[in-house]
Design an enzyme around this catalytic site. Structure first.
Site, short mmCIF file in Angstrom:
data_model
loop_
_atom_site.label_atom_id
_atom_site.label_comp_id
_atom_site.label_asym_id
_atom_site.label_seq_id
_atom_site.Cartn_x
_atom_site.Cartn_y
_atom_site.Cartn_z
N SER A 9 0.81 -1.25 0.02
CA SER A 9 0.18 -0.05 -0.02
C SER A 9 0.68 1.27 -0.01
O SER A 9 1.70 1.52 1.04
CB SER A 9 -1.12 -0.01 1.26
N HIS A 34 -1.52 -1.28 -3.97
CA HIS A 34 -2.77 -1.02 -3.39
C HIS A 34 -2.70 0.47 -3.07
O HIS A 34 -1.71 1.15 -2.64
CB HIS A 34 -2.61 -1.77 -2.06
N ASP A 36 -4.91 3.50 -1.49
CA ASP A 36 -6.04 3.93 -0.59
C ASP A 36 -6.59 5.27 -0.76
O ASP A 36 -5.83 6.42 -0.59
CB ASP A 36 -5.56 3.84 0.70
N MET A 38 -9.31 8.18 0.22
CA MET A 38 -9.97 8.40 1.48
C MET A 38 -10.57 9.97 1.09
O MET A 38 -9.86 10.71 0.69
CB MET A 38 -9.28 8.57 2.60
N HIS A 67 -8.69 1.12 -3.67
CA HIS A 67 -9.42 0.85 -2.32
C HIS A 67 -10.28 2.14 -2.03
O HIS A 67 -9.59 3.14 -1.79
CB HIS A 67 -8.83 0.36 -1.31
N MET A 69 -12.50 4.21 0.16
CA MET A 69 -12.94 4.53 1.31
C MET A 69 -13.59 5.96 1.40
O MET A 69 -13.33 6.93 1.76
CB MET A 69 -11.89 4.54 2.45
N MET A 139 -11.44 -6.01 6.38
CA MET A 139 -10.69 -4.97 7.12
C MET A 139 -10.27 -5.57 8.25
O MET A 139 -11.08 -6.05 8.99
CB MET A 139 -11.25 -3.81 7.22
N GLY A 144 -8.79 4.02 7.59
CA GLY A 144 -8.44 5.38 7.60
C GLY A 144 -6.91 5.78 7.91
O GLY A 144 -6.37 6.62 7.32
N ASP A 177 -6.68 -6.42 4.81
CA ASP A 177 -6.10 -4.97 4.51
C ASP A 177 -6.12 -4.59 6.02
O ASP A 177 -7.01 -4.13 6.80
CB ASP A 177 -6.91 -4.10 3.89
N GLY A 178 -4.66 -4.20 6.28
CA GLY A 178 -4.47 -3.77 7.93
C GLY A 178 -3.73 -4.41 8.62
O GLY A 178 -4.11 -5.54 8.95
C1 DX5 Z 1 -5.98 1.54 6.01
C2 DX5 Z 1 -5.86 1.30 4.40
C3 DX5 Z 1 -4.55 0.34 4.64
C4 DX5 Z 1 -3.32 0.73 5.03
C5 DX5 Z 1 -2.84 -0.37 5.47
O1 DX5 Z 1 -7.60 2.34 6.09
O2 DX5 Z 1 -6.97 0.68 3.95
O3 DX5 Z 1 -4.52 -0.22 3.02
O4 DX5 Z 1 -2.54 1.42 4.12
O5 DX5 Z 1 -1.48 -0.13 6.27
P1 DX5 Z 1 -0.85 -0.99 7.13
O6 DX5 Z 1 -0.57 -2.24 6.31
O7 DX5 Z 1 0.32 -0.19 7.68
O8 DX5 Z 1 -1.76 -1.47 8.23
ZN ZN Z 2 -6.43 -0.28 1.82
#
Ligand code: DX5
Ligand code: ZN
Length: 222
Positions: A9, A34, A36, A38, A67, A69, A139, A144, A177-178
């Site tokens: 990511s 990946h 993200d 937001m 992704h 969000m 998740m 976030g 994810d996470g």
């Molecule tokens: C969080 C994201 C993730 C994030 C994961 O909301 O969707 O994709 O980048 O980060 P790590 O791997 O550091 O938990």
């Molecule tokens: Zn993500």
């Protein structure tokens, strides 16, 4: 068993040096990237949007795993598709009233469709969509922010979805994810996950190639 795919990511990358940061993970063997997105509404954070995806598309052939969000994701599906996304994943919590329509809008653009559930959302909320999607994302942190701790109690949902897919002959990817690191990767893979998103673990690693390898090799029979 499906091949294990690592999707670094870029949320944990240095945005001022994004091209090099992407090349680093590509050269280290990652096949997916990946991204993200937001909006400050669905989640408290604001990150990147359509123009950035478009620029990234120009510099890499990696699979772009986008992704979203964001609230009302259907409004932006076409823009993210045109920008060059390979997968677009939306949150069921963000499109409860038009989830099927949203998934259809993604596949209509010839983009693979993913559906995501937050830690508190049960699997039955996405069950009617499972026949339509290419990816299910579980998740394992509250969406976030990167760098949060893995929520192991979400993994039963991965197992549930994995068993459901086997029962009905569905072939979608199962992604977590996470909070993924070499330890939690093992747990996820053992629960039936085949796509591991990893931000801070990969980008904070001294040796990115080793880090990616350590995630991939997480499978264990124990
Ligand atoms: C969080 C994201 C993730 C994030 C994961 O909301 O969707 O994709 O980048 O980060 P790590 O791997 O550091 O938990
Ligand atoms: Zn993500």
């Amino acid at each position: 068993m499906k091949e294990i795919i690592i999707a670094p990511s870029i949320l944990s990358a240095d945005f001022a040096d994004l091209k090099n940061e992407i090349k680093k993970v590509e050269n280290a063997g990652a096949k997916w990237l990946h991204i993200d997105v937001m909006d400050g509404k669905f989640v408290p954070n604001i990150t990147i949007g359509i123009p950035v995806v478009k620029s990234i598309r120009k510099i890499t052939n990696m699979v772009l795993d986008v992704h979203l969000m964001i609230v009302e994701p259907i409004k932006y599906v076409k823009d993210f598709a045109d920008a060059g996304s390979d997968y677009i994943t939306v949150h069921i919590e963000a499109c409860k009233d038009n989830a099927e329509e949203t998934i259809n809008a993604i596949t209509h653009e010839n983009v693979k469709a993913g559906i995501s559930i937050k830690p508190q959302t049960p699997v039955n909320e996405i069950e009617p969509l499972l026949k339509k999607v290419d990816l299910v994302q579980i998740m394992t942190v509250e969406p976030g922010f990167g760098g949060q701790q893995f929520m192991e109690d979400c993994l039963h949902k991965a197992r549930e979805i994995h068993d459901y897919a086997e029962k009905y002959g569905f072939n979608f990817h199962i992604e977590t994810d996470g909070g993924i690191n070499s330890q939690t990767a093992k747990l996820a893979i053992n629960a039936g996950v085949n796509v591991l998103v990893a931000g801070s673990y990969v980008y904070n690693a001294i040796n990115i190639e080793e880090a990616i390898k350590s995630l991939k090799e997480g499978y264990t029979n124990q």
